[in-house]
Design a protein around this motif. Structure first.
Motif, PDB file in Angstrom:
ATOM      1  N   ASP A  18      42.483  44.173  37.447  1.00 60.80           N
ATOM      2  CA  ASP A  18      43.026  42.710  37.783  1.00 60.80           C
ATOM      3  C   ASP A  18      42.694  42.441  39.040  1.00 60.80           C
ATOM      4  N   GLU A  19      43.112  43.112  40.143  1.00 58.11           N
ATOM      5  CA  GLU A  19      42.829  42.804  41.430  1.00 58.11           C
ATOM      6  C   GLU A  19      41.373  42.576  41.527  1.00 58.11           C
ATOM      7  N   VAL A  20      40.473  43.389  41.381  1.00 58.83           N
ATOM      8  CA  VAL A  20      39.117  43.293  41.658  1.00 58.83           C
ATOM      9  C   VAL A  20      38.731  41.982  41.062  1.00 58.83           C
ATOM     10  N   ARG A  21      38.971  41.847  39.870  1.00 58.13           N
ATOM     11  CA  ARG A  21      38.605  40.383  39.134  1.00 58.13           C
ATOM     12  C   ARG A  21      38.893  39.315  40.003  1.00 58.13           C
ATOM     13  N   ARG A  22      40.295  39.257  40.399  1.00 54.44           N
ATOM     14  CA  ARG A  22      40.974  38.063  40.847  1.00 54.44           C
ATOM     15  C   ARG A  22      40.590  37.731  42.382  1.00 54.44           C
ATOM     16  N   ARG A  23      40.486  39.063  43.013  1.00 51.64           N
ATOM     17  CA  ARG A  23      39.928  38.905  44.367  1.00 51.64           C
ATOM     18  C   ARG A  23      38.517  39.098  44.870  1.00 51.64           C
ATOM     19  N   ASN A  29      42.746  51.279  50.841  1.00 47.91           N
ATOM     20  CA  ASN A  29      44.127  51.578  51.785  1.00 47.91           C
ATOM     21  C   ASN A  29      45.157  50.374  51.295  1.00 47.91           C
ATOM     22  N   GLU A  30      44.567  49.235  50.696  1.00 44.03           N
ATOM     23  CA  GLU A  30      45.334  48.304  50.260  1.00 44.03           C
ATOM     24  C   GLU A  30      45.770  48.715  48.848  1.00 44.03           C
ATOM     25  N   LEU A  31      45.304  49.350  48.038  1.00 45.97           N
ATOM     26  CA  LEU A  31      45.666  49.741  46.786  1.00 45.97           C
ATOM     27  C   LEU A  31      46.646  50.935  46.884  1.00 45.97           C
ATOM     28  N   THR A  32      46.576  51.729  48.035  1.00 42.69           N
ATOM     29  CA  THR A  32      47.637  52.899  48.102  1.00 42.69           C
ATOM     30  C   THR A  32      48.791  52.327  48.551  1.00 42.69           C
ATOM     31  N   ARG A  33      48.940  51.215  49.383  1.00 45.63           N
ATOM     32  CA  ARG A  33      50.187  50.441  49.758  1.00 45.63           C
ATOM     33  C   ARG A  33      50.717  49.930  48.365  1.00 45.63           C
ATOM     34  N   ARG A  34      49.959  49.220  47.850  1.00 42.38           N
ATOM     35  CA  ARG A  34      50.593  48.496  46.794  1.00 42.38           C
ATOM     36  C   ARG A  34      51.326  49.114  45.595  1.00 42.38           C
ATOM     37  N   LEU A  35      50.321  50.344  45.228  1.00 40.16           N
ATOM     38  CA  LEU A  35      51.070  51.239  44.127  1.00 40.16           C
ATOM     39  C   LEU A  35      51.501  52.253  44.441  1.00 40.16           C
ATOM     40  N   ARG A  43      41.287  56.654  44.431  1.00 40.25           N
ATOM     41  CA  ARG A  43      39.794  57.192  44.322  1.00 40.25           C
ATOM     42  C   ARG A  43      39.724  57.651  43.002  1.00 40.25           C
ATOM     43  N   ARG A  44      40.713  58.538  42.558  1.00 40.50           N
ATOM     44  CA  ARG A  44      40.394  58.942  41.263  1.00 40.50           C
ATOM     45  C   ARG A  44      40.212  57.733  40.018  1.00 40.50           C
ATOM     46  N   ASP A  45      41.249  56.945  40.258  1.00 41.25           N
ATOM     47  CA  ASP A  45      41.279  55.822  39.469  1.00 41.25           C
ATOM     48  C   ASP A  45      39.997  55.046  39.458  1.00 41.25           C
ATOM     49  N   LEU A  46      39.524  54.552  40.748  1.00 45.05           N
ATOM     50  CA  LEU A  46      38.249  54.005  41.042  1.00 45.05           C
ATOM     51  C   LEU A  46      36.997  54.798  40.278  1.00 45.05           C
ATOM     52  N   ASP A  47      37.045  55.825  40.473  1.00 44.41           N
ATOM     53  CA  ASP A  47      36.081  56.760  39.738  1.00 44.41           C
ATOM     54  C   ASP A  47      35.818  56.691  38.312  1.00 44.41           C
ATOM     55  N   ALA A  48      37.214  56.612  37.493  1.00 42.70           N
ATOM     56  CA  ALA A  48      37.556  56.350  36.364  1.00 42.70           C
ATOM     57  C   ALA A  48      36.864  55.136  35.710  1.00 42.70           C
ATOM     58  N   LEU A  49      37.370  54.022  36.534  1.00 39.45           N
ATOM     59  CA  LEU A  49      36.841  52.572  36.215  1.00 39.45           C
ATOM     60  C   LEU A  49      35.272  52.527  36.361  1.00 39.45           C
ATOM     61  N   ALA A  50      34.568  53.163  37.490  1.00 40.25           N
ATOM     62  CA  ALA A  50      33.401  53.168  37.595  1.00 40.25           C
ATOM     63  C   ALA A  50      32.588  53.819  36.605  1.00 40.25           C
ATOM     64  N   ARG A  51      32.947  54.820  35.824  1.00 42.30           N
ATOM     65  CA  ARG A  51      32.299  55.665  34.908  1.00 42.30           C
ATOM     66  C   ARG A  51      32.341  54.700  33.829  1.00 42.30           C
ATOM     67  N   GLY A  60      34.821  52.321  50.773  1.00 47.44           N
ATOM     68  CA  GLY A  60      36.086  52.012  51.268  1.00 47.44           C
ATOM     69  C   GLY A  60      36.859  51.231  49.961  1.00 47.44           C
ATOM     70  N   GLY A  61      36.119  51.025  48.929  1.00 43.54           N
ATOM     71  CA  GLY A  61      36.899  50.111  47.809  1.00 43.54           C
ATOM     72  C   GLY A  61      35.989  50.056  46.616  1.00 43.54           C
ATOM     73  N   ALA A  62      36.142  49.022  46.118  1.00 40.08           N
ATOM     74  CA  ALA A  62      35.373  48.498  44.817  1.00 40.08           C
ATOM     75  C   ALA A  62      35.169  47.114  44.743  1.00 40.08           C
ATOM     76  N   VAL A  63      34.185  46.618  43.778  1.00 36.52           N
ATOM     77  CA  VAL A  63      34.042  45.117  43.539  1.00 36.52           C
ATOM     78  C   VAL A  63      33.681  44.968  41.989  1.00 36.52           C
ATOM     79  N   PRO A  64      33.520  43.960  41.745  1.00 38.98           N
ATOM     80  CA  PRO A  64      33.509  43.711  40.223  1.00 38.98           C
ATOM     81  C   PRO A  64      31.754  43.854  39.845  1.00 38.98           C
ATOM     82  N   VAL A  65      31.613  44.360  38.606  1.00 40.75           N
ATOM     83  CA  VAL A  65      30.214  44.652  38.307  1.00 40.75           C
ATOM     84  C   VAL A  65      29.786  43.430  37.674  1.00 40.75           C
TER      85      VAL A  65
END
Length: 287
Positions: A18-23, A29-35, A43-51, A60-65
């Motif tokens: 949701d954050e990636v799509r919205r922003r 580092n932003e996600l570690t603080r928020r979550l 990083r594991r979550d981002l890896d899973a979403l990327a797969r 340092g992060g992720a962007v929408p596909v």
């Protein structure tokens, strides 16, 4: 990993997406603080979403596909998105179904969740072009019948939860059956209510899908239904697939979740007779 850990992971990844799509992108580092989780967990979550093809990892992060309007995710990939919202939507949609109704369910992960909620409603006739939806009812029927010996002791087989008609057709990545065979079957039937999952919904494009054959099959579903109910979480709003198959004035109700923005709700209220925001009352009571 426990069920609770799996659920938490799904919730985190849904929030990250949701954050990636919205922003338009997020930083680790932003996600570690928020979550309130570790850098490694993010990083594991981002890896899973990327797969799953849901985000693109960058330094340092992720962007929408950037997806083409023809891109069609598979069932498994879509099933990991917004699981809580889909369950809430399914419960709210099931409340619209009367015993003895003829109900149509299109393909999709939200209609799959709805199928589970319909199991206890008696005397339904369910028409679907979704292999996954049909399997929900088939599995329930086998469980209700039980071993042959117990059937005899109880006076015969117990009735199944519904009469299910599965259309034929060509299977899509979403495990829906589409094409001329499915279209012909649907044209000959009439439903009290159609529950329709969608790839995208917008004021301009209406309901859309990246699959041309699925668009045609969905058109026949809409024409055969007395009442059309779209079941779609908030991430579908503003998404446009390759082919539109219905305008919003052909829709009687939208069942969605509290993540739908206020501005979108106002637009939808001007277009549709009914908007149901599932889970909003429960969230307010919980707060």
């Amino acid at each position: 990993m426990s069920d609770n850990q799996n659920l938490l992971a799904e919730q985190r990844r849904s929030l990250i997406l949701d954050e990636v799509r919205r922003r338009g992108g997020v930083r680790v580092n932003e996600l570690t603080r928020r979550l309130n989780v570790s850098d490694m967990t993010v990083r594991r979550d981002l890896d899973a979403l990327a797969r799953q093809g849901m985000v693109e990892k960058v330094h340092g992060g992720a962007v929408p596909v950037t997806e083409a309007s023809t891109h069609e995710p598979g069932f498994e990939a879509k099933s990991t998105l917004e699981p809580t919202a889909k369950e809430d939507i399914a419960r709210a949609a099931a409340a619209m179904v009367a015993p003895g109704s003829a109900v149509a369910l299109s393909g999709g992960t939200t209609t799959f969740a709805l199928a589970h909620q319909l199991l206890d409603i008696p005397d339904l006739t369910v028409v679907t072009n979704s292999v996954r939806v049909a399997d929900v009812f088939h599995t329930a029927q086998r469980a209700a019948a039980g071993p042959a010996g117990s059937q005899l002791r109880s006076g015969g087989p117990r009735p199944g939860p519904a009469t299910v008609v599965l259309t034929g057709g060509v299977r899509t990545p979403s495990d829906s059956l589409v094409g001329p065979v499915a279209d012909q079957a649907i044209r000959s039937l009439h439903f009290d209510v159609l529950f329709l999952g969608v790839h995208g919904i917008s004021v301009e494009a209406g309901l859309s899908t990246p699959n041309l054959a699925e668009a045609e099959t969905n058109r026949h579903f809409v024409r055969s239904a007395r009442r059309v109910v779209v079941v779609a979480d908030h991430t579908k709003w503003g998404t446009v697939g390759l082919s539109s198959f219905a305008s919003l004035d052909q829709v009687d109700a939208l069942v969605t979740d509290p993540g739908l923005p206020r501005s979108a709700r106002e637009e939808i209220a001007e277009q549709l007779p009914e908007l149901v925001v599932a889970g909003e009352a429960e969230a307010a009571e919980g707060g």
